[in-house]
Design a protein around this motif. Sequence first.
Motif, PDB file in Angstrom:
ATOM      1  N   SER A   8       0.831  -1.202   0.000  1.00  8.26           N
ATOM      2  CA  SER A   8       0.000   0.000   0.000  1.00  8.26           C
ATOM      3  C   SER A   8       0.867   1.255   0.000  1.00  8.26           C
ATOM      4  N   ALA A   9       2.062   1.174   0.583  1.00  9.55           N
ATOM      5  CA  ALA A   9       2.985   2.306   0.508  1.00  9.55           C
ATOM      6  C   ALA A   9       3.369   2.546  -0.947  1.00  9.55           C
ATOM      7  N   SER A  10       3.643   1.457  -1.648  1.00 14.14           N
ATOM      8  CA  SER A  10       4.009   1.541  -3.052  1.00 14.14           C
ATOM      9  C   SER A  10       2.870   2.136  -3.882  1.00 14.14           C
ATOM     10  N   ALA A  11       1.652   1.727  -3.583  1.00 13.21           N
ATOM     11  CA  ALA A  11       0.492   2.270  -4.304  1.00 13.21           C
ATOM     12  C   ALA A  11       0.328   3.763  -4.049  1.00 13.21           C
ATOM     13  N   ALA A  12       0.592   4.183  -2.797  1.00 14.59           N
ATOM     14  CA  ALA A  12       0.454   5.608  -2.449  1.00 14.59           C
ATOM     15  C   ALA A  12       1.488   6.445  -3.205  1.00 14.59           C
ATOM     16  N   VAL A  13       2.712   5.935  -3.295  1.00 10.89           N
ATOM     17  CA  VAL A  13       3.765   6.671  -4.004  1.00 10.89           C
ATOM     18  C   VAL A  13       3.424   6.753  -5.490  1.00 10.89           C
ATOM     19  N   ARG A  14       2.943   5.637  -6.036  1.00  8.99           N
ATOM     20  CA  ARG A  14       2.599   5.627  -7.460  1.00  8.99           C
ATOM     21  C   ARG A  14       1.471   6.637  -7.754  1.00  8.99           C
ATOM     22  N   GLU A  15       0.493   6.693  -6.864  1.00 13.53           N
ATOM     23  CA  GLU A  15      -0.605   7.652  -7.037  1.00 13.53           C
ATOM     24  C   GLU A  15      -0.075   9.094  -7.017  1.00 13.53           C
ATOM     25  N   ALA A  16       0.819   9.366  -6.063  1.00 11.35           N
ATOM     26  CA  ALA A  16       1.385  10.718  -5.963  1.00 11.35           C
ATOM     27  C   ALA A  16       2.167  11.069  -7.230  1.00 11.35           C
ATOM     28  N   CYS A  17       2.922  10.096  -7.745  1.00  9.94           N
ATOM     29  CA  CYS A  17       3.706  10.348  -8.961  1.00  9.94           C
ATOM     30  C   CYS A  17       2.779  10.619 -10.140  1.00  9.94           C
ATOM     31  N   ASP A  18       1.732   9.813 -10.267  1.00  5.58           N
ATOM     32  CA  ASP A  18       0.833   9.960 -11.409  1.00  5.58           C
ATOM     33  C   ASP A  18       0.022  11.246 -11.346  1.00  5.58           C
ATOM     34  N   LYS A  19      -0.389  11.626 -10.105  1.00  3.48           N
ATOM     35  CA  LYS A  19      -1.278  12.775  -9.986  1.00  3.48           C
ATOM     36  C   LYS A  19      -0.565  14.107  -9.871  1.00  3.48           C
ATOM     37  N   LEU A  20       0.645  14.099  -9.310  1.00  2.00           N
ATOM     38  CA  LEU A  20       1.258  15.392  -9.014  1.00  2.00           C
ATOM     39  C   LEU A  20       2.742  15.491  -9.370  1.00  2.00           C
ATOM     40  N   LEU A  21       3.505  14.459  -9.016  1.00  2.00           N
ATOM     41  CA  LEU A  21       4.961  14.629  -9.050  1.00  2.00           C
ATOM     42  C   LEU A  21       5.574  14.562 -10.447  1.00  2.00           C
ATOM     43  N   THR A  22       4.937  13.866 -11.357  1.00  2.00           N
ATOM     44  CA  THR A  22       5.529  13.753 -12.687  1.00  2.00           C
ATOM     45  C   THR A  22       4.529  14.145 -13.768  1.00  2.00           C
ATOM     46  N   ASN A  23       5.078  14.449 -14.920  1.00  2.00           N
ATOM     47  CA  ASN A  23       4.264  14.731 -16.092  1.00  2.00           C
ATOM     48  C   ASN A  23       4.308  13.468 -16.965  1.00  2.00           C
ATOM     49  N   PRO A  24       3.227  12.685 -16.955  1.00  2.00           N
ATOM     50  CA  PRO A  24       3.271  11.386 -17.638  1.00  2.00           C
ATOM     51  C   PRO A  24       3.502  11.471 -19.148  1.00  2.00           C
ATOM     52  N   VAL A  25       3.291  12.634 -19.716  1.00  4.55           N
ATOM     53  CA  VAL A  25       3.514  12.787 -21.163  1.00  4.55           C
ATOM     54  C   VAL A  25       5.014  12.862 -21.478  1.00  4.55           C
ATOM     55  N   MET A  26       5.760  13.527 -20.605  1.00  6.21           N
ATOM     56  CA  MET A  26       7.167  13.799 -20.902  1.00  6.21           C
ATOM     57  C   MET A  26       8.156  13.068 -20.006  1.00  6.21           C
ATOM     58  N   GLU A  27       7.671  12.557 -18.885  1.00  7.22           N
ATOM     59  CA  GLU A  27       8.621  12.025 -17.910  1.00  7.22           C
ATOM     60  C   GLU A  27       8.341  10.573 -17.526  1.00  7.22           C
ATOM     61  N   ASP A  28       9.388   9.881 -17.136  1.00  8.10           N
ATOM     62  CA  ASP A  28       9.267   8.545 -16.559  1.00  8.10           C
ATOM     63  C   ASP A  28       9.713   8.634 -15.103  1.00  8.10           C
ATOM     64  N   TYR A  29       9.271   7.695 -14.301  1.00  2.00           N
ATOM     65  CA  TYR A  29       9.768   7.678 -12.920  1.00  2.00           C
ATOM     66  C   TYR A  29      10.009   6.254 -12.463  1.00  2.00           C
ATOM     67  N   GLN A  30      10.881   6.153 -11.473  1.00  3.69           N
ATOM     68  CA  GLN A  30      11.061   4.876 -10.797  1.00  3.69           C
ATOM     69  C   GLN A  30      11.344   5.205  -9.343  1.00  3.69           C
ATOM     70  N   PHE A  31      11.040   4.269  -8.452  1.00  7.02           N
ATOM     71  CA  PHE A  31      11.285   4.579  -7.037  1.00  7.02           C
ATOM     72  C   PHE A  31      11.649   3.331  -6.253  1.00  7.02           C
ATOM     73  N   THR A  32      12.321   3.560  -5.134  1.00  8.82           N
ATOM     74  CA  THR A  32      12.620   2.484  -4.202  1.00  8.82           C
ATOM     75  C   THR A  32      11.977   2.844  -2.867  1.00  8.82           C
TER      76      THR A  32
END
Lengths: 90, 90
Positions: free
Chosen positions: A56-80
């Motif tokens: 669930s921590a992983s899901a929360a981070v992914r949600e934050a990345c998709d909604k706010l932290l990254t621009n899905p059109v131009m950027e990729d992300y990965q996290f640990t």
Amino acid sequence: MKTYTANITVTLRRAILDVQGKAVEHALHSLHMPSLGNVRIGKHIELTVTAVDHDSASAAVREACDKLLTNPVMEDYQFTLHELAAVGAE
Amino acid sequence: MKTYTANITVTLRRAILDVQGKAVEHALHSLHMPSLGNVRIGKHIELTVTAVDHDSASAAVREACDKLLTNPVMEDYQFTLHELAAVGAE
């Protein structure tokens, strides 16, 4: 509840010209460092997540990345994710 | 000569207030993600280095970080170096 630290790396997609990276590359060459090249500049985001488990921590981070932290059109992300030592008081 | 890829992470020192991180944290909370906190934002820099060996590649990256890529007063950095598959033509 457990506390995790997430280290997120956001990078511009390969196909997209990294203008900031090009500028830094030129600056490096001007400073007599011609051995360095292909500079690409991204963001590094560190945050803590409180969640019941790793998934669930992983899901929360992914949600934050998709909604706010990254621009899905131009950027990729990965996290640990790393669990912090028990912090009962938090 | 070998080619290495360097992944550099530049972070603001702990003692320094991360205004951008605070703004992102507020935005996350406004988006109903209260489980995320302690956001700190840094830079991620990727570049290639051409050098005779790992040690001199490492020295070149350290020089670039000290002279241009980071602000030693406010920021810390760490990096990893990976050798790319042989690229004799470069």
